[in-house]
Design an enzyme around this catalytic site. Structure first.
Site, PDB file in Angstrom:
ATOM      1  N   ASP A   1      34.335  41.327  40.541  1.00 52.62           N
ATOM      2  CA  ASP A   1      34.213  40.748  41.999  1.00 52.62           C
ATOM      3  C   ASP A   1      35.219  41.139  42.707  1.00 52.62           C
ATOM      4  O   ASP A   1      36.457  41.422  42.248  1.00 52.62           O
ATOM      5  CB  ASP A   1      33.922  39.063  41.822  1.00 52.62           C
ATOM      6  CG  ASP A   1      33.891  38.469  43.019  1.00 52.62           C
ATOM      7  OD1 ASP A   1      33.184  38.962  43.937  1.00 52.62           O
ATOM      8  OD2 ASP A   1      34.607  37.514  43.363  1.00 52.62           O
TER       9      ASP A   1
ATOM     10  N   ASP B   1      36.566  39.187  46.254  1.00 62.59           N
ATOM     11  CA  ASP B   1      37.322  38.038  46.890  1.00 62.59           C
ATOM     12  C   ASP B   1      37.490  37.060  45.993  1.00 62.59           C
ATOM     13  O   ASP B   1      36.638  36.407  45.282  1.00 62.59           O
ATOM     14  CB  ASP B   1      36.622  37.361  48.061  1.00 62.59           C
ATOM     15  CG  ASP B   1      36.312  38.489  49.289  1.00 62.59           C
ATOM     16  OD1 ASP B   1      36.906  39.527  49.327  1.00 62.59           O
ATOM     17  OD2 ASP B   1      35.683  38.111  50.477  1.00 62.59           O
TER      18      ASP B   1
ATOM     19  N   ASP C   1      35.008  34.806  39.883  1.00 62.48           N
ATOM     20  CA  ASP C   1      35.696  33.527  39.861  1.00 62.48           C
ATOM     21  C   ASP C   1      34.973  32.507  40.456  1.00 62.48           C
ATOM     22  O   ASP C   1      35.154  31.426  40.393  1.00 62.48           O
ATOM     23  CB  ASP C   1      37.029  33.521  40.967  1.00 62.48           C
ATOM     24  CG  ASP C   1      36.458  33.913  42.434  1.00 62.48           C
ATOM     25  OD1 ASP C   1      35.647  34.881  42.454  1.00 62.48           O
ATOM     26  OD2 ASP C   1      36.879  32.856  43.156  1.00 62.48           O
TER      27      ASP C   1
END
Length: 583
Positions: free
Chosen positions: A313, A315, A525
């Site tokens: 991922d 961001d 996250d």
């Protein structure tokens, strides 16, 4: 890109201005790949360029050389098999002792392979004090130039571009040589002596030279029938060039001569059109008008079933949640490149957002070139035809190959408008905002905000209604074939797909068999990363500075929770995995 230099080279080769687009879409990605390979290769790198007569091999080599020098500082030397032809006298001797057809230059056995190997060896061993002589052949006189007219390469070189019509050609089984395939073989080699001798030469010293090629590019003609036409155009250019310089063109060929000449090459050319694509790292497809119309890649980056594949991922994971910086992850990124481990971006971002970041990472030598998963698993994009995506899986979008899992954004917006009107739901999405308003919500620059709004398969939004209404909203979307995913900032409305589904497809695609698929490490996250983390062999949950870790279901693979936030945690976990002997 040095635009003035490219323009001058286009004029030099009498190429149309449209060829500039070919350079951008096809030649530049090849140069990027070669530059990355050179960064992790000691000594001079040998790049083979294969293509039939008149396919544009020397033109491609010239532009690659320019780009590699001016954009990457790579000293490059271009060698052609043609420059290693035996002298006219040597071919006459072969014509007397073996077969008369060997008077005609071109086929295996009419090159000085010993000289070619010597030049390659000298270039690879060259240092700053070296002076390496490069032979040149005069096609107008059908003879090798005198030694005083050879070129000289001073100092060490980074990259050797070796181009030729039979570079990487493979010998045929003896049984295949029995039947002639054209009038030349039927009338002038009825017993098969010439073609058997040529085949034996190709099977010998030529294979020794070709085996030294580190990266192979093929210019693929649509058929052999195009080759004679292209060779005629090549001869016309040669004659025009000689006449412009006031030189003799006595050894050039007319149309009938070209038709006979090309038959010398037909057998091996037809075999190459069948065999060479499967052994090339990059195949650039040509149409009948010489235009590059597509590319397939079996690159050193992703084409050989990597033992480890990192999927990440962006961001809050590879990029800092607040600053969007990947600075803290650079040490681990560099180690992955050194280990030839690909990094695949798997993000909610659009292709326009990802392509800029991906190119920045590639040009900085921090990742290997490869595909990206965009808009929460809605599509897998192979940039600039980087991979040979099967037609049944992927569609072409410009210069890209795209495997689509999601719904079209236009259809998603129609559903959202209908639900808003029917139920009065309160929410605001990207389609409701200007770029300036999106900048306020995200802190993005104007250019990045514009790229973020260029969505193809999803609509991010902020929910402004009650929790009860949100449950109704989700249920109504599901009835219409859509789903929601919660990211770090937005709720994403999209088709029935996710990051995990796209990642598993890519894992299977990159593997050559079920038992030879890479070990998949996924890093994320937030909650919209759960499907990706659940599908991985090793799931890395990167600590977030703004929200709690995502809730994972029981997993069969390993789960790692980082101690540090964002890119620092990314760096921490990847270094740990690379340090382990089991990975």
């Amino acid at each position: 890109m040095v635009h003035k230099t490219i323009r001058l080279e286009l004029e030099k080769h009498a190429l149309p201005e449209s060829y500039r687009a070919h350079i951008k879409d096809y030649v530049v990605p090849v140069a990027i790949e070669i530059n990355q390979l050179k960064a992790h290769h000691g000594g001079a790198l040998i790049i083979g360029i294969h293509g039939s007569q008149g396919s544009g091999k020397s033109t491609l080599a010239n532009f690659l050389s320019l780009i590699l020098l001016h954009d990457y500082g790579r000293k490059t030397v271009c060698l052609s098999l043609d420059d290693f032809y035996l002298t006219r006298a040597e071919r006459a001797s072969l014509a007397d002792s073996v077969h008369p057809l060997l008077m005609t230059r071109g086929v295996p056995g009419t090159h000085d392979v010993t000289l070619m190997q010597s030049v390659l060896t000298d270039l690879q061993a060259a240092d700053e004090t070296s002076h390496t002589a490069i032979p040149r052949f005069d096609k107008a006189q059908d003879d090798r130039k005198h030694r005083e007219d050879w070129d000289t390469v001073q100092g060490a070189v980074d990259i050797i571009l070796l181009e030729g019509w039979c570079v990487a050609a493979q010998p045929e089984p003896e049984q295949s040589l029995l039947e002639p395939i054209n009038a030349l073989e039927r009338n002038e080699d009825p017993s098969g002596v010439w073609r058997a001798w040529v085949n034996s030469q190709l099977a010998g010293a030529y294979q020794s030279v070709f085996s030294q090629v580190d990266y192979l590019i093929m210019l693929e003609a649509p058929s052999f029938e195009c080759v004679a036409q292209w060779r005629g155009l090549q001869e016309q250019k040669l004659i025009a060039s000689l006449e412009a310089r006031g030189e003799s063109a006595t050894q050039t060929m007319d149309e009938s001569g070209i038709q006979r000449f090309i038959q010398h090459y037909e057998r091996i050319t037809r075999r190459c059109l069948t065999v060479v694509p499967s052994i090339s790292n990059c195949v650039l497809q040509l149409d009948r008008d010489h235009k590059m119309v597509g590319a397939t890649w079996r690159s050193t980056s992703l084409g050989s079933s990597p033992r480890l594949l990192v999927v990440t991922d962006l961001d809050g994971t590879l990029l800092d949640h607040h600053s969007y910086s990947y600075q803290a992850a650079i040490p681990a990124l560099e180690r992955l490149v050194d280990s030839r481990v690909p990094v695949v971006i798997n993000t909610s971002k659009t292709w326009r957002e990802v392509s800029d970041l991906s190119l920045e990472l590639i040009n900085s030598g921090l990742v290997l070139s490869g595909p990206c998963i965009i808009e929460n698993g809605s599509a897998v994009v192979f940039p600039s035809d980087h991979a040979d995506s099967p037609a049944q899986y992927a569609k072409k979008t410009g210069a890209n190959s795209t495997k689509v899992f999601g719904a079209r954004r236009a259809d998603i917006l129609d559903v959202l408008a209908a639900l808003r009107q029917e139920f009065g739901f309160r929410f605001a999405g990207f389609s409701d905002w200007t770029a300036a308003e999106l900048m306020q919500h995200t802190g993005l620059s104007e250019a990045n905000a514009v790229n973020a709004m260029a969505r193809d398969y999803s609509e991010p939004l902020i929910w402004q209604d009650s929790k009860e209404n949100y449950l109704v909203f989700v249920k109504e979307l599901e009835r219409r074939g859509l789903v929601t995913l919660k990211g770090g900032r937005f709720i994403h409305v999209q088709g029935q797909c996710d990051k995990g589904q796209a990642m598993l497809w890519l894992k299977q695609y990159l593997g050559t068999s079920e038992s030879n698929t890479p070990c998949m490490v996924a890093l994320g996250d937030s909650q919209n990363d759960v499907a990706m983390l659940s599908a991985a062999d090793v799931a890395v949950v990167v600590r977030s500075p703004v929200h709690t870790p995502p809730e994972l279901p029981p997993l069969s693979g390993e789960v790692i929770y980082t101690e540090q936030d964002g890119p620092a945690g990314w760096n921490e976990s990847i270094n740990m995995l690379l340090d382990r002997e089991t990975v």
